[in-house]
Design a protein around this motif. Structure first.
Motif, mmCIF file in Angstrom:
data_model
loop_
_atom_site.group_PDB
_atom_site.id
_atom_site.type_symbol
_atom_site.label_atom_id
_atom_site.label_comp_id
_atom_site.label_asym_id
_atom_site.label_seq_id
_atom_site.Cartn_x
_atom_site.Cartn_y
_atom_site.Cartn_z
ATOM 1 N N LEU A 172 -5.496 1.668 1.188
ATOM 2 C CA LEU A 172 -5.130 1.249 2.538
ATOM 3 C C LEU A 172 -5.755 2.168 3.591
ATOM 4 O O LEU A 172 -6.056 3.333 3.317
ATOM 5 C CB LEU A 172 -3.607 1.265 2.696
ATOM 6 N N ASP A 173 -5.894 1.613 4.800
ATOM 7 C CA ASP A 173 -6.369 2.429 5.922
ATOM 8 C C ASP A 173 -5.185 3.119 6.597
ATOM 9 O O ASP A 173 -4.051 3.067 6.109
ATOM 10 C CB ASP A 173 -7.178 1.575 6.903
ATOM 11 N N PRO A 178 -4.919 -3.274 3.796
ATOM 12 C CA PRO A 178 -5.821 -3.204 2.643
ATOM 13 C C PRO A 178 -7.286 -3.127 3.059
ATOM 14 O O PRO A 178 -7.700 -3.772 4.030
ATOM 15 C CB PRO A 178 -5.535 -4.516 1.895
ATOM 16 N N LEU A 179 -8.043 -2.335 2.331
ATOM 17 C CA LEU A 179 -9.464 -2.164 2.604
ATOM 18 C C LEU A 179 -10.303 -2.982 1.622
ATOM 19 O O LEU A 179 -9.901 -3.199 0.475
ATOM 20 C CB LEU A 179 -9.841 -0.688 2.495
ATOM 21 N N ILE A 184 -13.527 3.374 1.698
ATOM 22 C CA ILE A 184 -12.719 4.517 1.270
ATOM 23 C C ILE A 184 -11.429 4.579 2.071
ATOM 24 O O ILE A 184 -11.429 4.479 3.293
ATOM 25 C CB ILE A 184 -13.516 5.818 1.442
ATOM 26 N N GLY A 185 -10.320 4.728 1.371
ATOM 27 C CA GLY A 185 -9.023 4.848 2.014
ATOM 28 C C GLY A 185 -8.079 5.665 1.153
ATOM 29 O O GLY A 185 -8.502 6.337 0.203
ATOM 30 N N GLU A 186 -6.796 5.581 1.467
ATOM 31 C CA GLU A 186 -5.780 6.335 0.725
ATOM 32 C C GLU A 186 -5.150 5.450 -0.341
ATOM 33 O O GLU A 186 -4.868 4.271 -0.104
ATOM 34 C CB GLU A 186 -4.698 6.852 1.666
ATOM 35 N N LEU A 187 -4.939 6.022 -1.508
ATOM 36 C CA LEU A 187 -4.332 5.279 -2.614
ATOM 37 C C LEU A 187 -2.808 5.315 -2.504
ATOM 38 O O LEU A 187 -2.210 6.391 -2.364
ATOM 39 C CB LEU A 187 -4.763 5.888 -3.951
ATOM 40 N N SER A 212 7.303 -1.159 1.007
ATOM 41 C CA SER A 212 6.053 -1.903 0.831
ATOM 42 C C SER A 212 5.979 -3.089 1.787
ATOM 43 O O SER A 212 6.918 -3.883 1.857
ATOM 44 C CB SER A 212 5.926 -2.403 -0.604
ATOM 45 N N PRO A 213 4.855 -3.246 2.492
ATOM 46 C CA PRO A 213 4.668 -4.445 3.308
ATOM 47 C C PRO A 213 4.144 -5.629 2.503
ATOM 48 O O PRO A 213 3.950 -6.708 3.060
ATOM 49 C CB PRO A 213 3.628 -3.989 4.340
#
Length: 248
Positions: A172-173, A178-179, A184-187, A212-213
């Motif tokens: 996610l950013d 979601p990316l 590249i983002g955070e897990l 969680s969304p």
């Protein structure tokens, strides 16, 4: 641990999910012998103890601090006909440098976790021994491991793979969106493995364990790890978002 040590409130159901997944994916039985060498303050010791005990395999317990001595481990593997064991990659590298590795004929599967697994180490191990090498990834906050990659001598990189049973992984950013593949983002981790939170640390729990969304009633653990999805759906680990470092 960097900073203040903290207790994680994992649930029995999460640990059972982790154990049952491992037995489904890498079955062992009465002919197997699992080496228990991880200090019990480290989460990997949980599956080392309980996996053989729920499957009828033999539990072989190394001497205290034996996990630091590659020559001793090689001798013990040969003597006790160990088939299955775990290494953090830095210790696997020391083990690969042990000349008697080639004499550990009973060994059939080796699991690595706790640090990034370098591709040169995968190739070196596979060039010296026929045992399967498996890369596992996961924080203590999600019941030990959440993803798996079966290594190959042809690997160009070593991904952390895809989620294990009943776990969900998101990249996610900063707005928790979601990316796309390759970005590249955070897990973030969701599913049955996510812990209740940190013991007596409501501030840190609120910061790291989020609603969680994506799935109603689910909670996500924010790992602080930089990752990206590869085209085949596997995940590549790219380091930390903070300045956390590992010494030795």
């Amino acid at each position: 641990s960097t900073g203040q040590p903290k207790g994680v409130m994992n649930e029995h159901g999460a640990l059972m999910n982790r154990l049952h997944w491992m037995q489904d994916a890498f079955p062992i039985g009465p002919n197997d012998r699992v080496l228990q060498k991880t200090p019990y303050s480290f989460d990997v010791s949980v599956w080392e103890f309980f996996w053989p005990l729920i499957t009828g395999a033999t539990l072989v317990v190394a001497r205290p601090d034996g996990h630091r001595d590659p020559a001793y481990l090689s001798q013990l593997i040969q003597q006790e006909r160990v088939t299955t064991l775990h290494f953090v990659p830095s210790m696997l590298r020391a083990f690969v440098e042990e000349p008697s590795l080639v004499d550990c004929h009973s060994l059939r599967q080796v699991f690595a976790s706790g640090e990034a697994l370098p591709v040169d180490l995968v190739r070196r191990f596979m060039g010296q021994h026929p045992a399967a090498l498996v890369n596992l990834y996961g924080p203590t906050e999600a019941a030990i491991d959440v993803s798996v990659w079966r290594c190959s001598a042809d690997d160009v990189i070593v991904p952390i793979g895809k989620p294990i049973a009943n776990l969900r992984l998101y990249i996610l950013d900063e707005a928790m969106q979601p990316l796309p593949i390759g970005s590249i983002g955070e897990l973030y981790i969701g599913g049955v493995g996510v812990a209740r939170g940190y013991l007596k640390r409501p501030d840190l729990t609120e910061e790291r364990f989020l609603a969680s969304p994506f799935v109603a009633g689910d909670r996500l653990y924010r790992t602080g790890d930089r990752c990206r999805f590869l085209a085949d759906g596997n995940i590549e680990y790219l380091g930390r978002l903070d300045h956390q470092v590992k010494l030795r």
